[in-house]
Enzyme design. Structure first.
Site, PDB file in Angstrom:
ATOM      1  N   PHE A 113       0.858  -1.190   0.000  1.00  0.00           N
ATOM      2  CA  PHE A 113       0.000   0.000   0.000  1.00  0.00           C
ATOM      3  C   PHE A 113       0.897   1.244   0.000  1.00  0.00           C
ATOM      4  O   PHE A 113       1.830   1.334   0.799  1.00  0.00           O
ATOM      5  CB  PHE A 113      -0.877  -0.035   1.252  1.00  0.00           C
ATOM      6  N   ASP A 184       1.989  -5.522   7.913  1.00  0.00           N
ATOM      7  CA  ASP A 184       0.757  -4.739   7.874  1.00  0.00           C
ATOM      8  C   ASP A 184      -0.394  -5.726   7.670  1.00  0.00           C
ATOM      9  O   ASP A 184      -0.424  -6.465   6.676  1.00  0.00           O
ATOM     10  CB  ASP A 184       0.847  -3.726   6.719  1.00  0.00           C
ATOM     11  N   TYR A 209     -11.141  -0.530  10.849  1.00  0.00           N
ATOM     12  CA  TYR A 209     -12.348  -0.072  10.122  1.00  0.00           C
ATOM     13  C   TYR A 209     -12.655  -0.922   8.892  1.00  0.00           C
ATOM     14  O   TYR A 209     -13.653  -0.704   8.237  1.00  0.00           O
ATOM     15  CB  TYR A 209     -12.247   1.413   9.738  1.00  0.00           C
ATOM     16  N   LYS A 210     -11.788  -1.886   8.575  1.00  0.00           N
ATOM     17  CA  LYS A 210     -12.062  -2.752   7.430  1.00  0.00           C
ATOM     18  C   LYS A 210     -12.873  -3.960   7.925  1.00  0.00           C
ATOM     19  O   LYS A 210     -14.048  -3.800   8.238  1.00  0.00           O
ATOM     20  CB  LYS A 210     -10.746  -3.114   6.752  1.00  0.00           C
ATOM     21  N   ARG A 356     -12.752  -4.341  -7.111  1.00  0.00           N
ATOM     22  CA  ARG A 356     -12.583  -5.200  -5.921  1.00  0.00           C
ATOM     23  C   ARG A 356     -13.936  -5.547  -5.302  1.00  0.00           C
ATOM     24  O   ARG A 356     -14.816  -4.687  -5.196  1.00  0.00           O
ATOM     25  CB  ARG A 356     -11.779  -4.461  -4.826  1.00  0.00           C
TER      26      ARG A 356
HETATM   27  C1  LIG Z   1      -6.214   0.698   4.505  1.00  0.00           C
HETATM   28  C2  LIG Z   1      -4.731   0.573   4.576  1.00  0.00           C
HETATM   29  C3  LIG Z   1      -3.942   1.514   5.248  1.00  0.00           C
HETATM   30  C4  LIG Z   1      -4.587   2.755   5.785  1.00  0.00           C
HETATM   31  O1  LIG Z   1      -3.831   3.459   6.666  1.00  0.00           O
HETATM   32  P1  LIG Z   1      -4.507   4.638   7.507  1.00  0.00           P
HETATM   33  O2  LIG Z   1      -3.377   5.293   8.175  1.00  0.00           O
HETATM   34  O3  LIG Z   1      -5.485   3.995   8.453  1.00  0.00           O
HETATM   35  O4  LIG Z   1      -5.228   5.530   6.554  1.00  0.00           O
HETATM   36  C5  LIG Z   1      -2.589   1.272   5.371  1.00  0.00           C
HETATM   37  N1  LIG Z   1      -2.017   0.158   4.844  1.00  0.00           N
HETATM   38  C6  LIG Z   1      -2.759  -0.746   4.142  1.00  0.00           C
HETATM   39  C7  LIG Z   1      -2.115  -1.958   3.563  1.00  0.00           C
HETATM   40  C8  LIG Z   1      -4.119  -0.545   3.987  1.00  0.00           C
HETATM   41  O5  LIG Z   1      -4.846  -1.410   3.284  1.00  0.00           O
END
Ligand SMILES: *Cc1c(COP(=O)(O)O)cnc(C)c1O
Length: 397
Positions: A113, A184, A209-210, A356
């Site tokens: 990400f 992560d 939140y996911k 997705r």
């Molecule tokens: C959703 C997501 C994030 C989001 O990070 P935030 O700091 O909560 O916005 C980070 N890494 C991955 C792999 C994600 O899917």
């Protein structure tokens, strides 16, 4: 046995909607609204500042961390909740680099990400000690782990393709050559079984939140292996990670264990939503959620491939190599997704061409999967996506 009829009854999705985006933003549980009202009226409004003690606000980050730990194979006392995932990636990567000072390579992959990669670049710049971020293809990670690598920093399940790394094998290889790991778990937590302790992971962080359904902007969590927790040096040395925050000492002394990964005041309102969302996981076995997810994903893939031939599977075909979402490519994927959303089937789009679909057995079953494919087939065969309104780009895709 996990009772999915019960878990479904805990969610109240809008009528006419098939929600296949719980991998990006989980829906609220039925209890969330009342829990927030209760918090605002009784704890915050009624008890005011006394609630820091009387309602246990200050200890919530640890209590909820332990509850999340049960979903990701983390022993009690190794997880704390707070801040956002990007910040938790910064903290864990900084701690890991500090533990391996003679090496300067951060190894990650091109499927990671972007926020994680941006954070690594920013941290390397700030440290000013010549750290470099080396990116390889996801398939090439294992063979790229050599004795120059300080830290292997990966997202276990690829946010676009759902490709899954072998956490255990990669961690073992990293340790063999003297590197540390930062995982992560944004697309793993609540989606697939994770065994942080069993895999020997050094550090991890994830989202609530996911798949955990705690609401937009809900705080992240961070894991530090027990053997490191009392020796790492926090870089975000905020007062709530201090050994005795209310002594108000002029000097920083890191708190015990995972406490030192706390930074500032906990987001109490968001934690109340998280607490309620986590209660949906009572009596739920992650292994059974995983089995249901695989069954539904296999059904979705086979139906889409049979009926929607324009779509190309972008996720691994072998379910063991996937997380809990399924992605398909289409040259006009953005417009196709907008046309789907307009018809109540909500997934999302990731540039340049990926649609997705999140599979979340807590509230999605076979009926929804079949109905979603009906709509998808209709949108494609009648080329409904060609309508101009589906081509306007919004900020969030
Ligand atoms: C959703 C997501 C994030 C989001 O990070 P935030 O700091 O909560 O916005 C980070 N890494 C991955 C792999 C994600 O899917």
């Amino acid at each position: 046995m996990t009772d999915f009829a019960r878990t479904r009854s805990l969610f109240n999705l809008p009528p006419g909607v098939i929600y296949l985006d719980g991998n990006s933003l989980g829906p609220p549980t039925i209890g969330t609204s009342d829990a927030l009202t209760q918090l605002v009226q009784e704890e915050w409004g009624g008890q005011l500042i006394k609630s820091w003690n009387s309602a246990g606000w200050m200890t919530q980050p640890r209590i909820l961390g332990d509850r999340i730990g049960q979903l990701v194979g983390a022993p009690q006392g190794t997880i704390v909740v707070g801040d956002t995932l990007s910040i938790k990636v910064f903290q864990t990567l900084a701690a890991a680099l500090d533990m391996n000072p003679k090496r300067h390579v951060i190894l990650s992959d091109t499927g990671n990400f972007p926020s994680d990669l941006y954070i690594a670049e920013g941290l390397a710049r700030m440290l000013g000690r010549g750290h470099t971020l080396k990116l390889v293809a996801p398939e090439a990670v294992l063979s790229a782990i050599d004795n120059e690598v300080a830290v292997v920093m990966l997202t276990e399940v690829d946010y676009r393709t759902a490709r899954r790394h072998d956490m255990k094998a990669i961690t073992r290889r990293a340790h063999e050559v003297g590197a540390l790991t930062v995982w992560d778990l944004a697309h793993s937590t609540g989606a697939i079984p994770v065994d942080l302790r069993g895999a020997g992971a050094d550090f991890a962080a994830g989202c609530t939140y996911k798949y955990l359904n705690a609401g937009p902007g809900a705080p992240a969590f961070v894991y530090v292996a027990e053997e490191h927790a009392d020796s790492i040096q926090p870089v975000l040395s905020g007062w709530l990670g201090h050994e005795a925050p209310f002594s108000f000492d002029l000097d920083y002394r890191a708190g015990r264990g995972i406490e030192r990964m706390r930074v500032g005041t906990p987001p109490v309102i968001a934690l109340a939503a998280l607490q309620t969302a986590l209660s949906a996981w009572e009596g739920v076995a992650v292994d059974e959620v995983r089995a249901a997810s695989i069954e539904l994903s296999e059904l979705f893939i086979s139906e889409v491939e049979r009926r929607c031939r324009e779509l190309i599977l972008a996720s691994p075909r072998d379910p063991a190599e996937r997380g809990s979402h399924v992605s398909f490519r289409h040259g006009e994927g953005y417009a196709v997704m907008q046309a789907l959303i307009a018809r109540g089937v909500i997934g999302d789009f990731r540039a340049p061409d990926m649609m997705r679909f999140g599979i979340t057995p807590l509230y999605i079953g076979e009926r929804e999967i079949r109905a979603a494919v009906d709509v998808l087939e209709d949108v494609l065969t009648r080329r409904l996506w060609t309508a101009p309104e589906y081509h306007k780009k919004t900020f969030v895709t």
